[in-house]
Design a protein around this motif. Structure first.
Motif, PDB file in Angstrom:
ATOM      1  N   TYR A  28       0.833  -1.205   0.000  1.00 50.77           N
ATOM      2  CA  TYR A  28       0.000   0.000   0.000  1.00 50.77           C
ATOM      3  C   TYR A  28       0.867   1.254   0.000  1.00 50.77           C
ATOM      4  O   TYR A  28       0.617   2.198  -0.762  1.00 50.77           O
ATOM      5  CB  TYR A  28      -0.926  -0.020   1.214  1.00 50.77           C
ATOM      6  N   GLN A  29       1.885   1.279   0.841  1.00 51.19           N
ATOM      7  CA  GLN A  29       2.752   2.450   0.937  1.00 51.19           C
ATOM      8  C   GLN A  29       3.525   2.689  -0.350  1.00 51.19           C
ATOM      9  O   GLN A  29       3.958   3.822  -0.616  1.00 51.19           O
ATOM     10  CB  GLN A  29       3.713   2.305   2.118  1.00 51.19           C
ATOM     11  N   HIS A  30       3.676   1.649  -1.168  1.00 53.97           N
ATOM     12  CA  HIS A  30       4.325   1.797  -2.473  1.00 53.97           C
ATOM     13  C   HIS A  30       3.289   1.980  -3.588  1.00 53.97           C
ATOM     14  O   HIS A  30       3.615   1.837  -4.771  1.00 53.97           O
ATOM     15  CB  HIS A  30       5.212   0.580  -2.759  1.00 53.97           C
ATOM     16  N   GLY A  35      -1.885  -5.129  -5.487  1.00 56.09           N
ATOM     17  CA  GLY A  35      -1.091  -6.126  -4.776  1.00 56.09           C
ATOM     18  C   GLY A  35      -1.505  -6.251  -3.323  1.00 56.09           C
ATOM     19  O   GLY A  35      -1.593  -7.365  -2.784  1.00 56.09           O
ATOM     20  N   ALA A  36      -1.759  -5.124  -2.683  1.00 54.70           N
ATOM     21  CA  ALA A  36      -2.200  -5.148  -1.287  1.00 54.70           C
ATOM     22  C   ALA A  36      -3.514  -5.908  -1.155  1.00 54.70           C
ATOM     23  O   ALA A  36      -3.688  -6.731  -0.240  1.00 54.70           O
ATOM     24  CB  ALA A  36      -2.352  -3.724  -0.770  1.00 54.70           C
ATOM     25  N   LEU A  37      -4.436  -5.662  -2.074  1.00 55.53           N
ATOM     26  CA  LEU A  37      -5.733  -6.332  -2.013  1.00 55.53           C
ATOM     27  C   LEU A  37      -5.601  -7.827  -2.257  1.00 55.53           C
ATOM     28  O   LEU A  37      -6.301  -8.639  -1.626  1.00 55.53           O
ATOM     29  CB  LEU A  37      -6.694  -5.707  -3.027  1.00 55.53           C
ATOM     30  N   LEU A  53      -7.643  -1.671   5.842  1.00 59.21           N
ATOM     31  CA  LEU A  53      -6.639  -1.547   4.785  1.00 59.21           C
ATOM     32  C   LEU A  53      -7.227  -1.933   3.433  1.00 59.21           C
ATOM     33  O   LEU A  53      -6.882  -1.333   2.409  1.00 59.21           O
ATOM     34  CB  LEU A  53      -5.415  -2.417   5.110  1.00 59.21           C
ATOM     35  N   MET A  54      -8.123  -2.901   3.424  1.00 59.31           N
ATOM     36  CA  MET A  54      -8.834  -3.221   2.185  1.00 59.31           C
ATOM     37  C   MET A  54      -9.646  -2.017   1.712  1.00 59.31           C
ATOM     38  O   MET A  54      -9.680  -1.700   0.518  1.00 59.31           O
ATOM     39  CB  MET A  54      -9.742  -4.431   2.401  1.00 59.31           C
TER      40      MET A  54
END
Length: 283
Positions: A28-30, A35-37, A53-54
Motif C-alpha cells: 500500500y505504501q508503495h 497487490g495489497a488487495l 486496509l482493504m
C-alpha cells in the motif's frame, strides 16, 4: 491433544494474518493497491485492521462504493477507532462527489456524520479535524456546512497546531475572497513551520491566481530549496502552471517526471497526473 492442536492452529493463523497485513501495508505504501488487495483477500478471518486496509486500498483505486463496504466492516468491529471512521467518511464523501444529484446529498450527510464522529472519538486527530473543516467550508448550509462552523473548527485546530490553524484560516479567507487575509495567514503558517512545503505551494498558487506570477515563481523556487526532487512538488508546480495557462512545456516535463517517481499514498494519484498531462498536451 486436540485442544492444544486447535490453540496452536489459531496462533499460527493469527501470526499468518499479521504477516499478511504487514506485507499488504508495505505494498500500500508503495501505491501497489492491487497487490495489497490480493494479499488481504487471502486472510481467512479478517479483523478490523484488515478490513480497513482493504477499504483504503479500494478507495485509492477509485472504487468508493466497495471501499465504503469494507470500511463499514472495520468500523463495526472497532467502532472507537477514529481513523477507521475518518476513512469511512472519505469514502462517503467521494461517493457524494460522483453520485447523481438525487443521491449525493444523502452520501454527503453520511460523510459529515463520519467526520464528526471521527473528531468526537479523537479530538487530536488532525486529519479528521482537517477533513471536517473542509466539509464545513465547502458544503452548503442545508447539508450542515457553513463558514461559522468552519471558523470555530479552525480555532480548535489552531489550539492543537498553530501552523495548521493559520492554514485553515487562510482557506476560510480564500473562500470568502479575502485574498489579503488569506496571504497573511499563509505567511504566518510558513513562518511557524517553514519546511512544510505544502503551505509554501499554496502561497504560490494564491499569488498566481491573482496574476502575481513573478512572486509566485519566487515562492516556488523557495519550495524547491525546501524539498528538492519532491514528487508532490513536481505535481503541484505543474498544476499551478496549467491552472494559470503558463509554461506548458515545463508543466508537461514536470508531470512526466512525476509519473516516473516513486509515489506514496500521500502524493496525488497517478490518474490525476495523467488527466492533467492530457489536458496540457491538448492545450
Amino acid at each position: 491433544m486436540r485442544i492444544a492442536g486447535t490453540v496452536l492452529a489459531m496462533i499460527f493463523s493469527i501470526a499468518l494474518g499479521a504477516q499478511d497485513l504487514k506485507q499488504a501495508e508495505i505494498l500500500y505504501q508503495h501505491t501497489d493497491y492491487d497487490g495489497a488487495l490480493r494479499v488481504l483477500r487471502t486472510v481467512k478471518s479478517p479483523d478490523a485492521a484488515t478490513w480497513a486496509l482493504m477499504g483504503r486500498s479500494t478507495f485509492m483505486r477509485g472504487d468508493f462504493r466497495k471501499a465504503t463496504e469494507y470500511l463499514q466492516k472495520a468500523v463495526a468491529l472497532d467502532p472507537a477507532n477514529s481513523d477507521y471512521m475518518l476513512w469511512l467518511g472519505r469514502s462517503w464523501g467521494r461517493r457524494a462527489e460522483t453520485a447523481s444529484p438525487f443521491v449525493a446529498p444523502l452520501n454527503a450527510a453520511h460523510a459529515r456524520d463520519c467526520f464528526e464522529k471521527a473528531v468526537a472519538l479523537d479530538a487530536s486527530n488532525k486529519d479528521a479535524l482537517s477533513d471536517l473543516f473542509d466539509y464545513y467550508l465547502d458544503a452548503p448550509g442545508f447539508l450542515g456546512g457553513g463558514y461559522d462552523k468552519a471558523a470555530a473548527l479552525a480555532d480548535r485546530i489552531q489550539a492543537i497546531d498553530p501552523a495548521d490553524g493559520h492554514f485553515a484560516l487562510a482557506e476560510l479567507a480564500r473562500k470568502k475572497r479575502s485574498y489579503g487575509e488569506a496571504e497573511a495567514q499563509l505567511r504566518s503558517a510558513i513562518q511557524i513551520a517553514p519546511r512544510a512545503v505544502g503551505r509554501v505551494v499554496e502561497l504560490a498558487r494564491l499569488l498566481a491566481r491573482q496574476g502575481r506570477v513573478q512572486e509566485s515563481d519566487a515562492v516556488l523556487a523557495q519550495a524547491d530549496k525546501i524539498a528538492p526532487g519532491s514528487p508532490r512538488l513536481l505535481y503541484e508546480r505543474a498544476s499551478i502552471y496549467v491552472e494559470t495557462h503558463r509554461k506548458p512545456e515545463q508543466a508537461r516535463e514536470l508531470l512526466r517526471k512525476y509519473l516516473q517517481s516513486n509515489l506514496t499514498p500521500d502524493d496525488p494519484p497517478r490518474q490525476d497526473a495523467e488527466k492533467l498531462l492530457k489536458r496540457v498536451q491538448g492545450a
